[in-house]
Design an enzyme around this catalytic site. Structure first.
Site, PDB file in Angstrom:
ATOM      1  N   GLY A 104       0.698  -1.214   0.035  1.00  0.00           N
ATOM      2  CA  GLY A 104      -0.031  -0.105  -0.083  1.00  0.00           C
ATOM      3  C   GLY A 104       0.829   1.215  -0.199  1.00  0.00           C
ATOM      4  O   GLY A 104       1.978   0.934   0.105  1.00  0.00           O
ATOM      5  N   GLY A 152      -0.283  -4.855   1.571  1.00  0.00           N
ATOM      6  CA  GLY A 152      -1.646  -4.867   1.083  1.00  0.00           C
ATOM      7  C   GLY A 152      -2.008  -5.645   0.287  1.00  0.00           C
ATOM      8  O   GLY A 152      -3.369  -6.182  -0.074  1.00  0.00           O
ATOM      9  N   GLU A 175       6.889  -5.519   7.242  1.00  0.00           N
ATOM     10  CA  GLU A 175       6.629  -4.178   7.962  1.00  0.00           C
ATOM     11  C   GLU A 175       7.422  -4.009   9.342  1.00  0.00           C
ATOM     12  O   GLU A 175       7.497  -2.690   9.554  1.00  0.00           O
ATOM     13  CB  GLU A 175       4.962  -4.119   8.489  1.00  0.00           C
ATOM     14  CG  GLU A 175       4.025  -4.259   7.269  1.00  0.00           C
ATOM     15  CD  GLU A 175       3.817  -5.471   6.552  1.00  0.00           C
ATOM     16  OE1 GLU A 175       3.065  -5.454   5.548  1.00  0.00           O
ATOM     17  OE2 GLU A 175       4.355  -6.587   7.052  1.00  0.00           O
ATOM     18  N   ASP A 183      -0.241  -6.117   9.080  1.00  0.00           N
ATOM     19  CA  ASP A 183      -1.425  -5.829   9.382  1.00  0.00           C
ATOM     20  C   ASP A 183      -2.396  -6.655   8.211  1.00  0.00           C
ATOM     21  O   ASP A 183      -1.943  -7.734   7.768  1.00  0.00           O
ATOM     22  CB  ASP A 183      -1.751  -4.475   9.304  1.00  0.00           C
ATOM     23  CG  ASP A 183      -1.334  -3.659   7.949  1.00  0.00           C
ATOM     24  OD1 ASP A 183      -0.409  -4.306   7.382  1.00  0.00           O
ATOM     25  OD2 ASP A 183      -1.999  -2.713   7.658  1.00  0.00           O
TER      26      ASP A 183
END
Length: 393
Positions: A104, A152, A175, A183
């Site tokens: 993302g 993402g 991440e 996430d």
């Protein structure tokens, strides 16, 4: 368009930020930096072919990075297909050949966070709502993860009924290296991979390639890249298939694929150590386990962890420990709170600065050591938000 777009920066970082920088990653990063994006009108293509909803991510020059425009198009279309009584299946794929979706636009998110702009809240919230919709879809959902699939891109695929990997698939959750956490539902799927593999992948950002993505349990099927066109045609030509019928067709293509059949899973020789050493209840215990083991492999993992944000690693370990006991929806509530904790903190901004903006690859984490990350710092990433801010699914 001159300069480097936010999405391009994000993708350049994500390709660089794993366990060292390979020549291949350098080339990809350079390709990402040197290209411009696709207009918002065409960033995702939505069509219906023979009662099959087809989503095509269409930002190949930025490795199909995910932005809010794409999220806001995909979610309502998914819900419409689910309820229209005619669409019997959804396929998600991507143009370009290099990436399914490399992640993302986190630079735009951190830029917004610095200014107090609501994008820093809206992006995560709407992304997670889309991820949840994919995971609860009532019609079969097939993701062609042909190419780079990170962050993402994992959220757009891993929660669906079927994920088809190819020789070109590169999977990772990098991440902790940018001051964030795995996430998009990582708290749900990673602890369910078996043993401590999910914790290992989450803390180290280890990359899985090709058939290894299937062997790890991330992909449900592995199909030769050259057969993906035939697979799509066969799926689209099915007449209102059930989930079982879709699986049967995917199984047939998977069983006919001989590519990389003899390839050994790269983590197989280390699975015992992963389960043993990464089984500590705390990050300090995991580090102590690796130090005591002292093998070449263990010391290499220690060096990897030393590059990561101490805060990110601590909240990630708790995320996966709690996620193992939470429902699918509850994991997204937890992760949204964590995302806003990162927005309110230091390391997410510093990771983006070091890896995307200044590109010195020398983030100054704060706190700088694992020992200095207090229980209160960790807890602040998990506390409920105000009712009008929290994400409840």
């Amino acid at each position: 368009m001159s300069g480097v777009s936010a999405e391009n920066d994000v993708l350049a970082q994500q390709v660089r930020s794993m366990s060292g920088v390979s020549a291949e990653n350098d080339v990809l990063a350079q390709q990402v930096r040197s290209m411009s994006g696709v207009s918002a009108e065409n960033d995702v293509i939505l069509e219906n072919v023979n009662n099959t909803g087809i989503i095509t991510l269409n930002r190949p020059k930025v490795l199909n990075s995910l932005n809010l425009s794409m999220i806001r198009k995909m979610h309502p279309q998914l819900k419409e297909w689910e309820s229209d009584g005619e669409t019997s299946m959804v396929i998600i794929k991507a143009n370009g050949g290099k990436a399914f979706c490399a992640g993302g636009d986190i630079k735009a998110v951190t830029d917004a966070g610095k200014k107090g702009d609501r994008l820093s809240a809206d992006f995560f919230k709407e992304e997670y709502i889309l991820n949840h919709a994919i995971g609860t879809l009532q019609i079969p959902y097939v993701a062609f993860i042909d190419g780079i699939t990170m962050g993402g891109g994992v959220g757009l695929s891993v929660h669906g009924h079927f994920r088809v990997a190819t020789q070109r698939t590169l999977f990772a959750m990098p991440e902790t290296g940018i001051g964030l956490f795995p996430d998009v539902g990582g708290g749900y799927f990673l602890p369910r991979l078996g043993g401590k593999l999910g914790i290992y992948l989450a803390l180290t950002g280890f990359r899985l390639r090709g058939r290894d993505v299937h062997k790890a349990g991330v992909a449900t099927h592995f199909v030769d890249q050259e057969k993906m066109g035939d697979l799509e045609t066969a799926l689209v030509n099915m007449n209102s298939p059930t989930e079982g019928q879709v699986q049967q067709l995917l199984d047939e293509f998977h069983n006919q694929t001989t590519a990389e059949q003899e390839k050994e899973f790269p983590l197989k020789p280390h699975m015992h150590k992963i389960d043993q050493l990464f089984g500590g209840d705390t990050l300090e215990a995991i580090i102590e386990n690796l130090e005591k083991d002292g093998s070449e492999w263990a010391l290499k993992q220690l060096q990897t962890l030393k590059r990561m944000s101490p805060t990110s690693m601590k909240i990630t370990l708790r995320q996966l420990q709690e996620g193992a006991k939470l429902s699918f929806a509850e994991c997204f509530t937890m992760e949204y709170r964590m995302s806003q904790g990162c927005i309110d903190g230091h390391d997410f901004y510093e990771g983006v600065r070091a890896l995307l903006v200044d590109k010195d690859n020398s983030p100054k984490w704060n706190p700088a050591t694992v020992e200095d990350v207090t229980p209160n710092i960790v807890e602040n990433h998990f506390k409920p938000l105000d009712m009008n801010r929290d994400l409840m699914l």
